[in-house]
Motif scaffolding. Structure first.
Motif, mmCIF file in Angstrom:
data_model
loop_
_atom_site.group_PDB
_atom_site.id
_atom_site.type_symbol
_atom_site.label_atom_id
_atom_site.label_comp_id
_atom_site.label_asym_id
_atom_site.label_seq_id
_atom_site.Cartn_x
_atom_site.Cartn_y
_atom_site.Cartn_z
ATOM 1 N N PHE A 276 0.847 -1.188 0.000
ATOM 2 C CA PHE A 276 0.000 0.000 0.000
ATOM 3 C C PHE A 276 0.880 1.234 0.000
ATOM 4 C CE2 PHE A 276 -1.744 -3.567 2.265
ATOM 5 C CZ PHE A 276 -2.899 -3.786 1.559
ATOM 6 N N ARG A 277 0.479 2.217 -0.776
ATOM 7 C CA ARG A 277 1.283 3.408 -0.903
ATOM 8 C C ARG A 277 0.343 4.575 -1.126
ATOM 9 N NH1 ARG A 277 4.657 5.546 -4.863
ATOM 10 N NH2 ARG A 277 3.446 4.407 -6.371
ATOM 11 N N ARG A 278 0.656 5.704 -0.530
ATOM 12 C CA ARG A 278 -0.122 6.888 -0.845
ATOM 13 C C ARG A 278 0.416 7.444 -2.134
ATOM 14 N NH1 ARG A 278 -2.097 11.996 2.844
ATOM 15 N NH2 ARG A 278 -3.301 12.927 1.148
ATOM 16 N N LEU A 279 -0.448 7.659 -3.126
ATOM 17 C CA LEU A 279 0.034 8.043 -4.444
ATOM 18 C C LEU A 279 0.168 9.550 -4.605
ATOM 19 C CD1 LEU A 279 -1.863 5.516 -6.716
ATOM 20 C CD2 LEU A 279 0.439 5.375 -5.837
ATOM 21 N N ASP A 280 -0.514 10.318 -3.762
ATOM 22 C CA ASP A 280 -0.375 11.774 -3.893
ATOM 23 C C ASP A 280 0.517 12.334 -2.790
ATOM 24 O OD1 ASP A 280 -2.242 11.154 -1.948
ATOM 25 O OD2 ASP A 280 -3.239 13.076 -2.138
ATOM 26 N N THR A 281 1.631 11.641 -2.589
ATOM 27 C CA THR A 281 2.573 12.084 -1.546
ATOM 28 C C THR A 281 2.965 13.531 -1.756
ATOM 29 O OG1 THR A 281 4.240 11.091 -2.923
ATOM 30 C CG2 THR A 281 3.695 9.933 -0.900
ATOM 31 N N ARG A 282 3.204 14.181 -0.673
ATOM 32 C CA ARG A 282 3.672 15.542 -0.773
ATOM 33 C C ARG A 282 4.526 15.786 0.460
ATOM 34 N NH1 ARG A 282 -0.545 16.985 2.669
ATOM 35 N NH2 ARG A 282 -0.770 14.892 3.374
ATOM 36 N N ASP A 283 5.499 16.682 0.316
ATOM 37 C CA ASP A 283 6.302 17.104 1.439
ATOM 38 C C ASP A 283 5.387 17.974 2.292
ATOM 39 O OD1 ASP A 283 8.280 16.183 -0.374
ATOM 40 O OD2 ASP A 283 8.154 18.157 -1.306
ATOM 41 N N LYS C 190 -2.760 16.375 -12.120
ATOM 42 C CA LYS C 190 -1.784 15.982 -11.100
ATOM 43 C C LYS C 190 -1.327 14.571 -11.414
ATOM 44 C CE LYS C 190 -4.136 18.152 -7.253
ATOM 45 N NZ LYS C 190 -4.485 17.909 -5.844
ATOM 46 N N ASN C 191 -0.054 14.395 -11.533
ATOM 47 C CA ASN C 191 0.489 13.101 -11.938
ATOM 48 C C ASN C 191 1.615 12.714 -10.997
ATOM 49 O OD1 ASN C 191 2.635 11.976 -14.593
ATOM 50 N ND2 ASN C 191 1.186 10.782 -13.427
ATOM 51 N N ASN C 192 1.494 11.521 -10.455
ATOM 52 C CA ASN C 192 2.514 11.010 -9.559
ATOM 53 C C ASN C 192 3.079 9.746 -10.173
ATOM 54 O OD1 ASN C 192 3.763 9.950 -7.055
ATOM 55 N ND2 ASN C 192 2.728 11.732 -6.214
ATOM 56 N N ILE C 193 4.385 9.709 -10.376
ATOM 57 C CA ILE C 193 4.957 8.516 -11.020
ATOM 58 C C ILE C 193 5.834 7.763 -10.039
ATOM 59 C CG2 ILE C 193 4.923 9.373 -13.370
ATOM 60 C CD1 ILE C 193 8.232 9.401 -12.319
ATOM 61 N N TRP C 194 6.084 6.539 -10.403
ATOM 62 C CA TRP C 194 6.855 5.644 -9.542
ATOM 63 C C TRP C 194 7.582 4.633 -10.412
ATOM 64 C CZ3 TRP C 194 4.953 0.636 -7.071
ATOM 65 C CH2 TRP C 194 5.840 0.207 -6.086
ATOM 66 N N TYR C 195 8.869 4.460 -10.153
ATOM 67 C CA TYR C 195 9.627 3.392 -10.806
ATOM 68 C C TYR C 195 9.878 2.302 -9.770
ATOM 69 C CZ TYR C 195 10.298 6.196 -14.953
ATOM 70 O OH TYR C 195 10.086 6.904 -16.094
ATOM 71 N N PRO C 196 9.113 1.205 -9.801
ATOM 72 C CA PRO C 196 9.202 0.211 -8.731
ATOM 73 C C PRO C 196 10.603 -0.363 -8.555
ATOM 74 C CG PRO C 196 7.449 -0.356 -10.292
ATOM 75 C CD PRO C 196 8.160 0.828 -10.844
#
Lengths: 388, 388, 388
Positions: A276-283, C190-196
């Motif tokens: 599980f991960r929060r996808l709209d992470t922000r500082d 708003k786009n959040n990307i991730w490289y697993p």
């Protein structure tokens, strides 16, 4: 014709192998074998055992359905006593890979088309009609300005707009979240995966899961790692966030399902791993445009045929189900490519030792003489051949 | 400086090639050539011709729109005579890569917020108020228990809940499916693909498809393999299932579009291949949580301003359009990697034959003497060099 | 045992290196070095520097939210004066990777279940009841035919259908588009990307973007390439199309976000690149099934409990947010594979030069003699060995 056959025969019955100098030296010999061993260990250990370089891989094709369950009640002065069930808080009712659970809301009831003052703000507060431009509609305005400056309340005047009236006032978001009880709602995630290259398919409701178990289980990383039913509060907790925070301003949670399968083993070893991960992470230091919300309306018709609507600015959590993974199965092509590369790398050992033996060692001239046979170009160098 | 030039000159004008023993032996020669031929055949035949190892590949990027068509009518005692068209049975009206067609439903009309007895079940049947816990809301309950035990019908008492009343009774799902005529509905799938690496795009409505053809055609694997209009019944049939079964309890069907393109050939050879698969497959022996359904509601306002709703538990078929495929085009990098590996593999032939010749054959000592030149370390072995 | 140790010792302390003929010839030497240089340049320059062959790559996993802003007003004889805001023109209110903005519409108000004449068309115009087949429901018909031929208007008769009446007449689509002002609406993506593989995540609202900037900026390829707010008109313009055309008949626009990241460099160099493409491209010459539209309905209840609906055929632009890209990071496996292949390719230089030297040059017999040592099979050829 006969000559041709002779050449072909010579070609077929010939076997050429390089001539080798075999130097019997402890120092060089040991070094050579060590380098070869290291390369062999790398090729076998890392490329083949660890990275499974002998496997053809394929990416997952997946289909997901999500079903929310849970009911809660609220009691506010504005809405009175009210029950909220799935049909109320899941918007839209059905999506492909995600589900939105409304957890908070700004509700504006009985809106009709008309004219009303804007919500006070930097650009909307006015003193005379001169401050308002007729026909203008800024990106953040609720309607099209009429050019009149009208009283918002006793003390404040704002520009009048043609809009759905009364205009929504979202300056105050309920805190704690209106539907904070959503923490106990559950999601049943059904996921079916397919590896097209290997024609292998599997679902996340494993064969050993019974109907009885499915009725009562809740996912828990330790005790129930394969139960496909998730409590919203736990999902957020596993991701390291606070449910009440995210419920207030909204957010996107990723339910990641990883299907890394080694298809050289039995299919029963191919299991989903949830994370599980929060996808709209922000500082926290850099809090630009936080949360997730959108607006929708329910339209009603008055008995006289006119239309009114209830506008809802819905804050909530969107759960995106992200399925990823790779399956690997033995295949001759990557195996050969890796063996080829490995063999070529073995050649490096010889090159490396040659450099040391022929350039660095004391007896380099002696070794060079053994390895090389010098041939001068014919004209200049016939005599030199004697020294071979 | 001069010495440096001399070394550079020597380096530039030198050409080193391994010295070879050329053994003229029928047995070994033939074996050697055969092994080399096999490796060459593998490299050329399999890697290059079959797997197209000389091509750079790219994965497809796709956009899909789906449009359903069809109308049917039902006549039941509850709803009376009723016509169902696209706006009624497609929920939500628009999705990105899928479309949901409602085929069956449990409809609960005129629900209002209030108090009513639960549907009888294991946990809801009660005899006295003591059996009901006020404020509890189980995962499967329709509302929040008030703690009272009230009469459900003449003979049965169940716990009272605060809920949208009357509570939905989904114990009996219509069979055959309510909208069983959905079998004849059609889907028009428009698919546009793009290979970013090669900047190649194409749509599934091929250039030779005319408006007239598009108005009348129905996909058929044999006669109309490129018609992008699918009859629902046929999709399910191609996937090997019964439409009436899937229509009753719902399900997910995958419409797979495969775009495997060899871009070294003309673009007109790059064609979509359709296939159909049920995505929520389950063993009949292992029927846990079958089908697909979700709940949504239509909200109405009473003349007095109160709200009532019609709750619909919609069973139906979600058609997911899954687009996948790979395009390949000649590229120097994979070509070189494969040639490199192939060459390295050719070396295996020599190693293999060497092992046989030098360790297994009767005349191995004779061959070894020809191939190897033994050099002992200087100090110990000057004398030994004589035997070369 | 002792023999075994001796063999092992011999194996460990032996070092074998091929014997080399070193030909000192300007022509052949230069050629050899040139070929080697070219191969080296290819391996280093192309494979390593350009294609970054030393990197392991990973594909992007992304989550997207889109928020539309803007309000406009229309004034038509049918609908009167009306304001349109987000809740009116975004359908459905929330999607995963896309957003639909309604720009044009055919609205059919106050539909009720009943019987009415079809819209005139090829198959629906009739003269007597005999032209109409009771119970038939063609793919393109609005309802189920009753078998009666009734008057559509004074001059024309069409088949009667059981349908939502009055039947929708979509023969004339408003032109220019009804909500043509949508050109000035904006989308916040708003786009959040991730490289697993590398556990690297980033969002498209870059760390240096402030709240103030985000409130006023509009994406512009030159001046504001990292502003995540897009004006609809500009998106269509960047893709090379006319907004008013696409607004009238609908279409699909792709907002492509490319995240090509070299993770061997600092994370701040990993930036989103926006590009825009029309996804439903079509040849003007080949205009089959253009545009994008779908139907949805708003349901109302009459005071007497009966239901009526407003059917809307919504034309509009669906904006699909397509996120793609690859991240690369140094990894030992691809590096070794490429070095292996490179080394094997270096061997090609020798093979190539050998062919020239041994088969094409005048002095080929002389060179051959130096390179090869001919060994005849024992029985036939003991005598021949003398000539070595």
């Amino acid at each position: 014709m006969a000559g041709c056959c002779a050449v072909l025969g010579a070609f077929l019955f010939e076997y050429d192998t390089p001539r080798i100098v075999l130097i019997r030296s402890r120092k060089v010999g040991l070094m050579n074998r060590t380098v070869q061993l290291l390369i062999l260990a790398y090729v076998i250990g890392w490329v083949f055992v660890w990275e499974k370089g002998y496997q053809e891989t394929d990416s997952v094709v997946s289909s997901v359905t999500v079903k929310a369950k849970g009911v809660t009640m609220t009691n506010t002065s504005k809405l009175g006593f009210r029950i909220w069930d799935v049909a109320d808080y899941v918007i839209p009712a059905q999506e492909e890979n995600s589900v939105f659970i409304m957890t908070n809301m700004v509700i504006t009831m009985n809106q009709t088309q008309g004219f009303c003052p804007e919500i006070p703000g930097k650009t909307t507060v006015c003193e005379t009609d001169a401050n308002c431009t007729a026909g203008s509609a800024g990106t953040h305005s609720s309607g099209v300005a009429t050019g009149r400056c009208v009283s918002f309340n006793g003390t404040l005047k704002t520009c009048e707009v043609a809009a759905w009236c009364p205009v929504e006032d979202d300056t105050e978001v309920p805190k704690p979240a209106f539907l904070k009880a959503a923490e106990n709602f559950t999601l049943l995630v059904k996921n079916n995966i397919w590896y097209p290259k290997f024609n292998f398919s599997k679902r996340n409701i494993l064969p050993n899961i019974t109907t009885a178990y499915l009725k009562t289980c809740i996912y828990d990383a330790k005790t129930d790692p394969f139960c496909p039913i998730f409590r919203l509060g736990k999902i957020v907790e596993y991701a390291g966030h606070s449910f009440q925070d995210i419920a207030t301003e909204g957010g996107i949670m990723g339910i990641q399902i990883k299907w890394n399968c080694n298809l050289d083993r039995a299919a029963s070893f191919c299991l989903p791993r949830y994370s599980f991960r929060r996808l709209d992470t922000r500082d926290t230091a850099h809090n630009v445009s936080p949360g997730y919300n959108f607006r929708f309306a329910k339209y009603y018709s008055n008995p006289n045929g006119a239309e009114h609507r209830t506008l809802i600015k819905a804050y909530g959590i969107r759960f995106d189900i992200i399925v990823f993974g790779k399956a690997g199965k033995f295949d001759i092509i990557p195996t050969m490519i890796n063996i080829g590369s490995g063999l070529a790398l073995l050649g490096v050992a010889t090159v490396l030792c040659d450099v040391i033996v022929l350039y660095c060692m004391k007896k380099r001239y002696y070794y060079r003489e053994k390895k090389y046979k010098y041939v001068e170009d014919y004209e200049q160098g016939l005599g030199n051949q004697m020294d071979q």
